[in-house]
Design a protein around this motif. Structure first.
Motif, PDB file in Angstrom:
ATOM      1  N   ILE A 165       0.848  -1.070   0.112  1.00 51.14           N
ATOM      2  CA  ILE A 165       0.052  -0.048  -0.024  1.00 51.14           C
ATOM      3  C   ILE A 165       0.943   1.124   0.008  1.00 51.14           C
ATOM      4  N   ALA A 166       0.398   2.244  -0.432  1.00 51.70           N
ATOM      5  CA  ALA A 166       1.157   3.565  -0.603  1.00 51.70           C
ATOM      6  C   ALA A 166       0.171   4.727  -0.618  1.00 51.70           C
ATOM      7  N   GLU A 167       0.890   5.849  -0.339  1.00 54.59           N
ATOM      8  CA  GLU A 167      -0.059   7.065  -0.229  1.00 54.59           C
ATOM      9  C   GLU A 167       0.690   7.946  -1.583  1.00 54.59           C
ATOM     10  N   SER A 180     -11.599  12.629   3.313  1.00 57.53           N
ATOM     11  CA  SER A 180     -11.413  13.123   4.886  1.00 57.53           C
ATOM     12  C   SER A 180     -10.716  14.454   4.615  1.00 57.53           C
ATOM     13  N   GLY A 181     -10.701  15.357   5.563  1.00 58.44           N
ATOM     14  CA  GLY A 181      -9.853  16.314   5.865  1.00 58.44           C
ATOM     15  C   GLY A 181      -9.831  17.309   4.786  1.00 58.44           C
ATOM     16  N   THR A 182      -8.388  17.766   4.487  1.00 61.60           N
ATOM     17  CA  THR A 182      -8.339  18.638   3.036  1.00 61.60           C
ATOM     18  C   THR A 182      -8.183  17.688   1.846  1.00 61.60           C
ATOM     19  N   ARG A 183      -8.261  16.534   2.034  1.00 58.00           N
ATOM     20  CA  ARG A 183      -8.485  15.395   0.827  1.00 58.00           C
ATOM     21  C   ARG A 183      -7.044  15.531  -0.140  1.00 58.00           C
ATOM     22  N   ASN A 210      -2.685   9.408   6.252  1.00 52.28           N
ATOM     23  CA  ASN A 210      -3.439   8.715   7.357  1.00 52.28           C
ATOM     24  C   ASN A 210      -4.361   7.543   6.946  1.00 52.28           C
ATOM     25  N   ALA A 211      -4.979   7.616   5.882  1.00 54.37           N
ATOM     26  CA  ALA A 211      -5.706   6.476   5.426  1.00 54.37           C
ATOM     27  C   ALA A 211      -4.822   5.427   5.357  1.00 54.37           C
TER      28      ALA A 211
END
Length: 390
Positions: free
Chosen positions: A104-106, A158-161, A168-169
């Motif tokens: 997984i990654a962001e 969520s948040g500032t998207r 965080n996700a």
């Protein structure tokens, strides 16, 4: 340096549920760092698959105009179009050694997500990429590239998207799937040992650049410049020069200006705080909550920065400056026309600082700019900002 600390910065400010994963990661990294077979395989992937080493390009036209010797370290020519693949190939191969079955990654600008998708495809690991909804829209091309490469892109509402919410996700996913999943963090941020792992895998940039400039010029450069968001491309090129008599300059997202709230310059305008597992500089409010950030470059709008950069700022070894959106857009256009090289908007921040500061060097002065990525992903956005005018 105490394990996991860069001066007072760094550490592991994480819930107990993740400590076992961080311990496993640290032990694995220690083991593979001394494993010749791991080094051999990673070297093969970097050389034969990713296309290292990348060139150090002398900018004939810019050098003539600015009155000093300007070089670009061409990470834009690495497979995938940015420096990110150095780290994703290293961590994906490490995940295989750990027996993990999923990555997984962001991603913000999308380049890390693309690089993770590439590494996953090359090594046969399924990939899920978390991306803020704002970034999925402004980096739609990269989102499609990830899906084309077999990754699943998961928008975060969520948040500032944006990038911090994608991180965080991804962290929440990791907590839920520790046994099967490796979180392939894209920058030199987060809890120990991530900052060290990313720094080490990206240091190939500086090792090559140092050797290349010595071969070309017979001496080290006067100045090395790189853009800084989370800070991986910058720490990658800086670290092999840290013990040399070379000026190092990190360039942050000045956005609409540091006198406004619309920027992403945590080192230039932030304060010390804990964010996503580490102590570092952070753009935060009076209650310690991360502020909303802004940059024309999606990869630079993160509210914090890697802990090693925080230490380098405090010691004065690296100077950190800010470049505005307007300056970055002008540099994007300038490099494209002057040398036929379209930079990523992130990299354009470093180019803008080079243009601003070149007068500080004489004709024999040597300036190396890390061109961390190519600008294909940003062309549509720039065209829209400029109303379609070139």
């Amino acid at each position: 340096m105490k394990a996991g600390r860069y001066g007072v910065y760094g550490g592991q400010y994480m819930p107990e549920t993740l400590m076992s994963a961080l311990i496993e990661l640290e032990e694995t990294y220690r083991r593979i760092s001394a494993d010749p077979e791991f080094s051999r395989r990673l070297d093969w992937y970097l050389r034969e698959y990713a296309g290292r080493e990348t060139p150090l390009t002398y900018c004939t036209n810019i050098s003539r105009e600015l009155g000093c010797r300007v070089y670009l370290k061409r990470e834009d020519l690495l497979h995938g179009g940015a420096h990110k693949l150095n780290n994703t190939l290293g961590q994906a191969l490490m995940a295989k050694f750990m027996g993990k079955r999923r990555l997984i990654a962001e991603t913000g600008a999308g380049q890390h997500g693309v690089a993770t998708a590439i590494a996953g495809a090359a090594l046969g690991l399924p990939v899920d990429v978390y991306m803020g909804e704002v970034d999925t829209r402004r980096q739609a091309l990269n989102a499609f590239r990830m899906e084309l490469l077999g990754a699943r892109v998961i928008p975060v509402a969520s948040g500032t998207r944006t990038l911090k919410d994608a991180i965080n996700a991804a962290m929440r996913d990791w907590v839920t799937n520790l046994g099967s999943t490796h979180y392939l963090l894209g920058s030199c941020v987060g809890p120990h040992p991530f900052p060290r792992i990313v720094r080490d895998f990206q240091s190939v940039i500086g090792e090559e650049a140092r050797r290349q400039v010595l071969e070309r010029e017979g001496r080290l450069p006067d100045t090395v410049v790189a853009c800084v968001g989370g800070g991986s491309n910058a720490i990658g090129i800086f670290s092999p020069f840290v013990d040399d008599d070379v000026a190092l300059v990190g360039v942050e997202a000045g956005g609409a200006g540091l006198d406004t709230p619309r920027h992403g310059a945590s080192l230039s305008a932030g304060s010390v705080g804990v964010f996503q597992g580490a102590l570092s500089y952070l753009l935060q409010d009076a209650d310690g909550q991360a502020l909303e950030t802004h940059s024309v470059a999606a990869g630079l709008d993160h509210p914090s920065v890697g802990p090693e950069h925080a230490m380098l700022k405090d010691t004065g070894r690296v100077r950190y400056e800010a470049v505005t959106d307007a300056e970055a857009l002008a540099a994007f256009r300038y490099l494209s026309r002057a040398e036929g090289i379209i930079p990523a908007l992130e990299s354009a921040h470093a180019v803008a600082y080079a243009l601003r500061s070149a007068g500080d060097l004489d004709r024999d002065g040597i300036l190396v700019v890390n061109l961390s990525g190519r600008g294909d992903k940003d062309v549509a956005d720039v065209a829209q900002i400029r109303g379609g005018a070139a």
